[in-house]
Design a protein around this motif. Structure first.
Motif: not given
Length: 495
Positions: A345-355, A367-369, A293-307
């Motif tokens: 294999v599961i991946r979670v990202t906070g916005c469509p940039n897909g890091c 993340g789309d909202g 599994a993998m996830a990007c930092p997203a909230l609260p660190l990334c200004p692009l994250a929407i969830t």
């Protein structure tokens, strides 16, 4: 005499016009094409994978000019900080700001856009296992106040970051870090970055082994060019002797993948297509789902994250595991073959940039909202096929409504050894949508069987106490016992 690509700067060869042999103006300073700087194209198509150290020395010794493309020399562990003004491209990003590490589009051919000089840099250390000597910490703390912006940042990958380092002070800061038991070599760029390991200060042999392994991997994959020390400490060697197993591994070319006649015997001349990261952990504490599994930092660190992503993935994985357990319970009752040790294999990202690379996962959540995700399906366990968008606007609280029918039908309709990603691709999204929309649970099961695992509180508490010792839930342990019993009976080993 060469340094591999280590830092990204917006002042790359395309923006400066060096590819076409032209010149660009950097706040009034003319930047000519540097004929002595060698250029090669890496496997990913990026330019300037190698630079002679002369290029970087000239940039360092010229305070009035920006660190141009030759500053993308690997090993220095420094990158352009956020305060970068790009005139002529203001409509592309927030005014005057470029997020570190995100490449800019090239200007139109013949564009006369002017690029303002980069004045400050972000600097990152390399600390395998997250080990930081007291002496180094005190020095980093002082450097942050004296040369940076007063903040010393700890990353999720067990390193330090200093922001706002002026170009004129780079050598001072670098040499101070190196002379105080630290390094930035290999902290940025298209090569292996920091190697993580459990930071818990336990003396148990498995922890010690994991930490030693991480340190050896980091040493093995560190660039070998001596130019790093030529640049920052005037050639003074401050390295300790390498372990013999590392030297042996570096000289082992039994698979024919090394470059024995080059300064970089492992990386060769092109280095890697992109950055690469390694972690060493203790498998007994890691669920099979967590391994991939993998996830990007997203909230609260990334200004692009929407969830949520990184903060939310532990709960998401627990819920996926619960769906697995529920599906397997149905199998046990219906005497269907068990393959509990399989994973997805599961991946979670906070916005469509897909890091977090959800677009190659077997199950990707994009993340789309707020509290909402796209569901992507169809990748492979080794990420060699792109996934496709399956559903939009799936609220996090409704995740099980999608996953349960998918996992259940995967278990009962799969071909031999078929992965979840291959199953979803073979079935087709039209059929999968139909399965999800019509799902009401296995037909007739609720009226025929009682799925309650624990008949009394005493049994539950006993199992719960045992499960806690194994870092499991009572339900997981009970399911494990049932699976082992049924498997033994089916294999003729039951007594």
């Amino acid at each position: 005499t060469h340094l591999p690509l280590c830092v990204w700067l917006p002042l790359d060869s395309t923006l400066l016009g060096w590819v076409g042999g032209g010149a660009s103006e950097l706040d009034g300073v003319k930047s000519r094409q540097a004929p002595h700087c060698s250029r090669s194209t890496s496997l990913s198509g990026s330019v300037f994978s190698f630079f002679r150290k002369r290029c970087l020395l000239e940039d360092l010794n010229c305070p009035s000019a920006a660190m141009a493309a030759s500053a993308t020399a690997a090993g220095i562990g420094a990158g352009a900080d956020r305060r970068v003004q790009i005139r002529g491209f203001r409509g592309l990003r927030s005014p005057g700001l470029i997020p570190f590490g995100r490449p800019l589009p090239a200007p139109p051919f013949g564009s006369s856009s002017v690029i303002r000089a980069v004045s400050t840099f972000m600097l990152r250390t390399k600390n395998p296992c997250g080990k930081v000597p007291n002496k180094l910490y005190l020095v980093m703390d002082d450097l942050a106040d004296e040369f940076g912006i007063g903040t010393l940042r700890l990353t999720t990958r067990q390193t330090f970051q200093l922001h706002g380092i002026p170009k004129k002070d780079l050598k001072t800061v670098m040499s101070t870090i190196i002379k105080n038991m630290g390094s930035t070599l290999g902290a940025c760029g298209d090569l292996n970055r920091n190697v993580l390991a459990p930071a818990a200060p336990f003396t148990k042999k498995e922890y010690v082994f994991a930490q030693e392994t991480a340190e050896n991997i980091a040493t093995l994959l560190t660039p070998q060019s001596g130019a790093y020390y030529d640049l920052w400490v005037d050639g003074e060697k401050v390295m300790s002797a390498e372990p013999p197993e590392v030297v042996k591994a570096r000289n082992d070319n039994s698979h024919g993948t090394n470059f024995p006649d080059l300064p970089e015997p492992i990386y060769g001349t092109q280095f890697l297509p992109r950055k690469f990261k390694i972690a060493v952990t203790l498998p007994r504490y890691v669920d099979r789902l967590n391994l991939t599994a993998m996830a990007c930092p997203a909230l609260p660190l990334c200004p692009l994250a929407i969830t949520e992503a990184e903060r939310g993935i532990p709960d998401i994985l627990k819920r996926v595991r619960s769906v697995f357990d529920k599906v397997i319970t149905l199998f046990i009752i219906q005497f269907v073959g068990l393959k509990y040790n399989e994973s997805v294999v599961i991946r979670v990202t906070g916005c469509p940039n897909g890091c977090a690379r959800p677009y190659m996962a077997e199950l990707g959540l994009v993340g789309d909202g707020p509290n909402s995700y796209q569901i992507w399906l169809g990748g492979t366990p080794n990420q060699t096929r792109l996934a496709k968008s399956f559903m939009d606007k799936v609220k996090i609280q409704d995740l099980e409504k999608v996953l349960e029918p998918l996992f259940y039908n995967w278990r009962i309709k799969r071909e031999r050894h078929e992965s979840f990603g291959d199953f979803t691709t073979r079935m087709g999204f039209d059929k999968l949508h139909e399965l999800v929309e019509k799902w009401e649970g296995p037909e007739g099961l609720s009226s025929r069987f009682n799925l309650k695992l624990f008949a009394d509180r005493q049994t539950y508490e006993a199992v719960a106490n045992l499960a806690k010792l194994q870092n499991k839930t009572a339900h997981q342990l009970a399911m494990e016992v049932i699976r082992n019993y049924v498997a033994a009976q089916q294999n003729g080993k039951g007594k």
